[in-house]
Design a protein around this motif. Structure first.
Motif, short mmCIF file in Angstrom:
data_model
loop_
_atom_site.label_atom_id
_atom_site.label_comp_id
_atom_site.label_asym_id
_atom_site.label_seq_id
_atom_site.Cartn_x
_atom_site.Cartn_y
_atom_site.Cartn_z
N TYR A 145 0.83 -1.15 0.01
CA TYR A 145 0.03 -0.15 0.03
C TYR A 145 0.48 1.56 0.25
N LEU A 146 0.30 1.98 -0.98
CA LEU A 146 1.24 3.38 -0.90
C LEU A 146 0.24 4.54 -0.82
N ASN A 147 -0.20 5.15 0.64
CA ASN A 147 -1.17 6.25 0.25
C ASN A 147 -0.64 6.71 1.99
N SER A 200 -2.20 1.21 -4.56
CA SER A 200 -1.17 0.21 -4.03
C SER A 200 -0.83 -0.42 -5.68
N LEU A 201 1.01 -1.11 -5.29
CA LEU A 201 1.12 -1.73 -6.38
C LEU A 201 1.35 -3.33 -5.51
N THR A 202 0.53 -4.12 -6.65
CA THR A 202 -0.02 -5.35 -6.12
C THR A 202 0.31 -6.25 -7.04
N GLY A 203 -0.09 -7.76 -6.94
CA GLY A 203 1.38 -8.35 -7.99
C GLY A 203 0.16 -9.63 -7.26
N TRP A 204 0.97 -11.24 -8.32
CA TRP A 204 1.04 -12.59 -8.17
C TRP A 204 2.28 -13.16 -8.32
N PHE A 205 2.68 -13.87 -7.01
CA PHE A 205 3.60 -15.27 -7.81
C PHE A 205 3.05 -16.28 -8.67
N ARG A 206 3.10 -16.64 -9.88
CA ARG A 206 2.52 -17.39 -10.49
C ARG A 206 2.98 -18.85 -10.89
N ILE A 207 2.58 -19.92 -11.14
CA ILE A 207 3.24 -21.06 -11.52
C ILE A 207 3.02 -21.13 -13.08
#
Length: 219
Positions: A145-147, A200-207
């Protein structure tokens, strides 16, 4: 690259060890002070300086089934990669975490994708899961979060639920520098309406789901 700076937060201690232990026991963790204030400010300045035309309406679904639905979500996003200099340090951190997770939890994480997210006043994201069991390659979700100066009355909380019922597991304020990580298939969640701009900076680690019939990610 100084690995110790990536694994140790500004308050000290092995952040990756805390994440791994929490994922092993609970499937999620809410953290504060993962990154130094100077790093967070760099990201905040960058997202605020991003031209609105570089953001686009976020969709739901994936590939051919992906579509925009304002009834479900109203955030706008900008996808990021290593060509964007302000986020390289963060992607380095994510890569170190990916390697550590694979080594200690055997998650088989293949890569990491992320975007900036902007929730304007009134924007929300209704209850959903980031990955449906057996149908998605997203394994671990992350939200930074960037607030700055976020107040209790500003809304925009992340609400995490314990399974399919209505039991609230966590209500997370999107305060500056706080971070949520959780197994993508396990935790339904929503974003409550924001009463001012929320970043926000939102992400996902993926297979990797590549097989003889499908290329992952698709070209």
């Amino acid at each position: 690259m100084n690995t110790s700076l990536l694994t140790r937060g500004p308050s000290g201690g092995d952040v990756f060890a805390r994440i791994i232990e929490a994922l092993r026991n609970d499937g999620y963790i809410i953290l504060n002070n993962v990154f130094a204030i100077e790093q967070l400010q760099r990201l905040f300045i960058d997202i605020k300086a991003t031209d609105d035309r570089q953001f686009h309406a976020a969709g739901i679904g994936r590939e051919q089934e992906r579509h925009v639905n304002d009834f479900v979500r109203r955030d706008r996003i900008r996808w990021l990669d290593r060509s964007h200099a302000p986020v390289v340090f963060y992607l380095d951190w994510a890569e170190q975490l990916r390697q550590r997770l694979n080594r200690e939890l055997f998650l088989g994480l293949f890569d990491y994708e992320c975007h900036y997210a902007h929730y304007s006043k009134g924007a929300f994201y209704k209850r959903h899961v980031d990955a449906f069991k057996g149908l998605s390659n997203r394994r671990l979700s992350t939200i930074l979060y960037l607030n700055p100066s976020w107040q209790a009355g500003d809304g925009g909380e992340l609400v995490m639920y314990a399974g399919e019922g209505q039991t609230v597991l966590e209500t997370v304020s999107p305060a500056f520098g706080s971070m949520a990580l959780f197994l993508s298939e396990e935790f339904p969640h929503e974003v409550l309406p924001a009463k001012r701009s929320r970043y926000s900076l939102t992400g996902w680690f993926r297979i990797n789901n590549t097989d003889s019939l499908n290329l992952d990610p698709p070209k």
